[in-house]
Design a protein around this motif. Sequence first.
Motif, PDB file in Angstrom:
ATOM      1  N   TYR A 253       0.881  -1.047   0.130  1.00 29.53           N
ATOM      2  CA  TYR A 253      -0.097  -0.019  -0.252  1.00 29.53           C
ATOM      3  C   TYR A 253       0.719   1.010   0.141  1.00 29.53           C
ATOM      4  O   TYR A 253       1.091   2.345  -0.727  1.00 29.53           O
ATOM      5  CB  TYR A 253      -0.487  -0.237   0.774  1.00 29.53           C
TER       6      TYR A 253
ATOM      7  N   ARG B  17       2.785   1.819  -3.510  1.00 33.90           N
ATOM      8  CA  ARG B  17       1.950   1.499  -4.401  1.00 33.90           C
ATOM      9  C   ARG B  17       0.994   3.686  -4.319  1.00 33.90           C
ATOM     10  O   ARG B  17       1.350   4.419  -5.362  1.00 33.90           O
ATOM     11  CB  ARG B  17       0.344   0.876  -5.118  1.00 33.90           C
ATOM     12  N   ALA B  18       1.066   4.245  -3.120  1.00 32.41           N
ATOM     13  CA  ALA B  18       0.708   5.003  -2.766  1.00 32.41           C
ATOM     14  C   ALA B  18       1.936   5.778  -3.356  1.00 32.41           C
ATOM     15  O   ALA B  18       1.389   7.019  -3.850  1.00 32.41           O
ATOM     16  CB  ALA B  18      -0.045   5.805  -1.583  1.00 32.41           C
TER      17      ALA B  18
ATOM     18  N   GLN C 253       2.105   6.485  -6.870  1.00 29.72           N
ATOM     19  CA  GLN C 253       0.987   7.153  -7.787  1.00 29.72           C
ATOM     20  C   GLN C 253       0.982   8.763  -6.925  1.00 29.72           C
ATOM     21  O   GLN C 253       0.846   9.718  -7.836  1.00 29.72           O
ATOM     22  CB  GLN C 253      -0.448   6.554  -6.796  1.00 29.72           C
TER      23      GLN C 253
ATOM     24  N   ARG D  18       5.514  11.267  -0.987  1.00 28.06           N
ATOM     25  CA  ARG D  18       3.700  11.301  -1.070  1.00 28.06           C
ATOM     26  C   ARG D  18       3.536  12.694  -0.962  1.00 28.06           C
ATOM     27  O   ARG D  18       2.218  13.003  -0.743  1.00 28.06           O
ATOM     28  CB  ARG D  18       3.285  10.671  -0.154  1.00 28.06           C
TER      29      ARG D  18
END
Length: 268
Positions: free
Chosen positions: A136, A139-140, A143, A218
């Motif tokens: 997770y 992937r975050a 992105q 992020r």
Amino acid sequence: MPTRRERTLRVIKGAKAGAPGRPVQRRLVTRPVLAPATRIEEVLERLDEEPVEDPTEVGDLTVVGDPAEVEDLPSPAEEPPVTDRAKTAGPAADRPAEEPAGQAAGPGRRRALVALLVVLLAAALAGAGVYGHRWYVDRATEQARQGALAAAKQASVNFVSVSAASVDRDLQRITAGATGDFKDEFTRGQAQVRTAVVENKVDSQGTVLRAGLVSGDRHRAVVLVAVDATVKNVKAPDGRPSHYRIQLDLVRDRDSGAWLVTKLQFVG
């Protein structure tokens, strides 16, 4: 010679038991019986007066009489001990049945197996949780980087694409994608930029050639963008090509999640 009826069998009580571990012996004593004329009382009186030697090793009974007429008596050694008889006596149902070793150990093995399965399941769930969390996060983060790269491309195009016919809308679009120091600096010089665009009849349109992420996670990112633009003004009404390399520092807004430019500078 006395007849068979004239012979008698006498059992002497009080014999001593044999020594342990040795077979029991019988002592047979044959005594002649007096002629029928003799009274039975006299015979008994003589027998009582005669001394009797104690047998050294005899069983429970000592037999006197004619050996031919004496039936073999069971020897105590041949009979099973009292304790053995007690064990062998009675129906088989009265004796407790032995529990098979497999059945006795069965519940213990089942509990051990269940405990092992619980441990393995817990380990599998823990591993899945760790792997899932890492997946997770990765992937975050990926992105977010892609979002920062796309925002940097659009901000670069907005910054070099300004036209006198739509100057206010173009400048507002640049301000909407900015924050921090870059927004404050651009807002202070926005009036001068507008005047220069209108007076010189500027019409600039840009396109992105390449873009690369220098660093990013992020929350923050640094992106380099290569932009080509065709600029028209009063001195070059037919337009002239221009090439820019722009470095943009971006941050992600906590409320909207949008990437905003905090710093913009031309490099190279």
